[in-house]
Design an enzyme around this catalytic site. Structure first.
Site, PDB file in Angstrom:
ATOM      1  N   SER A  19       0.843  -1.194   0.000  1.00 30.51           N
ATOM      2  CA  SER A  19       0.000   0.000   0.000  1.00 30.51           C
ATOM      3  C   SER A  19       0.877   1.242   0.000  1.00 30.51           C
ATOM      4  CB  SER A  19      -0.947  -0.030   1.208  1.00 30.51           C
ATOM      5  OG  SER A  19      -1.944   0.946   1.080  1.00 30.51           O
ATOM      6  N   ASN A  20       0.339   2.358   0.452  1.00 28.54           N
ATOM      7  CA  ASN A  20       1.128   3.598   0.528  1.00 28.54           C
ATOM      8  C   ASN A  20       0.627   4.409   1.722  1.00 28.54           C
ATOM      9  OD1 ASN A  20      -1.113   5.386  -0.457  1.00 28.54           O
ATOM     10  ND2 ASN A  20      -0.888   4.052  -2.244  1.00 28.54           N
TER      11      ASN A  20
END
Ligand code: C5P
Length: 207
Positions: A18-19
């Site tokens: 993810s981020n």
């Protein structure tokens, strides 16, 4: 329609890629749009935020799920603000079982996710499209290139600096570029302030 937050791309049932997106900016835009009397659909990746009152919300996880949700509702939209930090890649094949620990190097094969905004941009018609760009260098030229490639009306770009960052409840310096190439620098603004500016600019676009 507003998208917000990160996407999560599964590696196995326990782990994902993810981020750092928190969804803050997209949620502020959805809140402000509602305040102005628009009907708002917020398509959000996983966040810890309270959905704004009066806004219809669809929660998704992966880029492919977000694409489905956007495509399902896009016909009814006259404006898409694509604020989500969609992961550019996903695992080539997510494991159905937890991948066991073992010593030594492990290679994770990634494949490209579809560019949702670019797909929508190809046949946007009269719809107004707003995109975002987070860059570590060449802010102006990268932003304008993306605006053209994705057929956007407005792009908001900011520079990610290792020290200060741009995620969450922070004031940020933003460069706004419109389809005529007009550049506006918006220094040290909160995301609530920027949401107003974005929507003022959207309402000023003549279709
Ligand atoms: O090309 P880049 O990822 O920097 O572009 C960012 C813009 O494109 C954002 O508005 C983001 O929401 C959108 N995007 C998308 N699908 C992707 C990647 C980015 O819609 N797979």
């Amino acid at each position: 329609m507003v998208t917000a937050g990160p996407t999560r791309e599964k590696i196995d049932p326990i782990r994902f890629i993810s981020n750092y997106s928190t969804g803050k900016f997209g949620y502020e835009i959805a809140r402000e749009a509602r305040r102005r009397g628009h009907r708002v659909l917020l398509i959000s990746g996983p966040t810890n935020l309270e959905p704004p009152k009066g806004v219809r919300i669809v929660i998704v996880e992966s880029a492919l799920e977000m694409r489905e949700a956007v495509k399902r509702a896009i016909k009814k939209a006259d404006c898409l603000v694509m604020n989500a930090a969609v992961c550019d890649w996903r695992a080539h094949s997510a494991s159905r079982r937890k991948i066991k620990r073992r010593t030594g190097k492990r290679v994770l094969e990634l494949i490209e996710n579809p560019d949702i905004l670019k797909e929508i941009g190809r046949k946007k018609g009269d719809m107004i499209l707003v995109g975002f760009a987070l860059e570590t260098e060449d802010l102006g030229s990268n932003a304008y290139k993306k605006l053209r490639e994705k057929n956007l009306d407005i792009i908001l770009a900011n520079r990610h600096r290792a020290k200060s960052g741009v995620f969450g409840d922070k004031r940020v310096d933003v460069l706004m570029v419109d389809r005529h190439g007009k550049r506006t620098i918006l220094p040290h603004k909160s995301k609530a302030e920027l949401a107003k500016i974005v929507l003022d600019n959207v309402s000023n676009i003549k279709i």
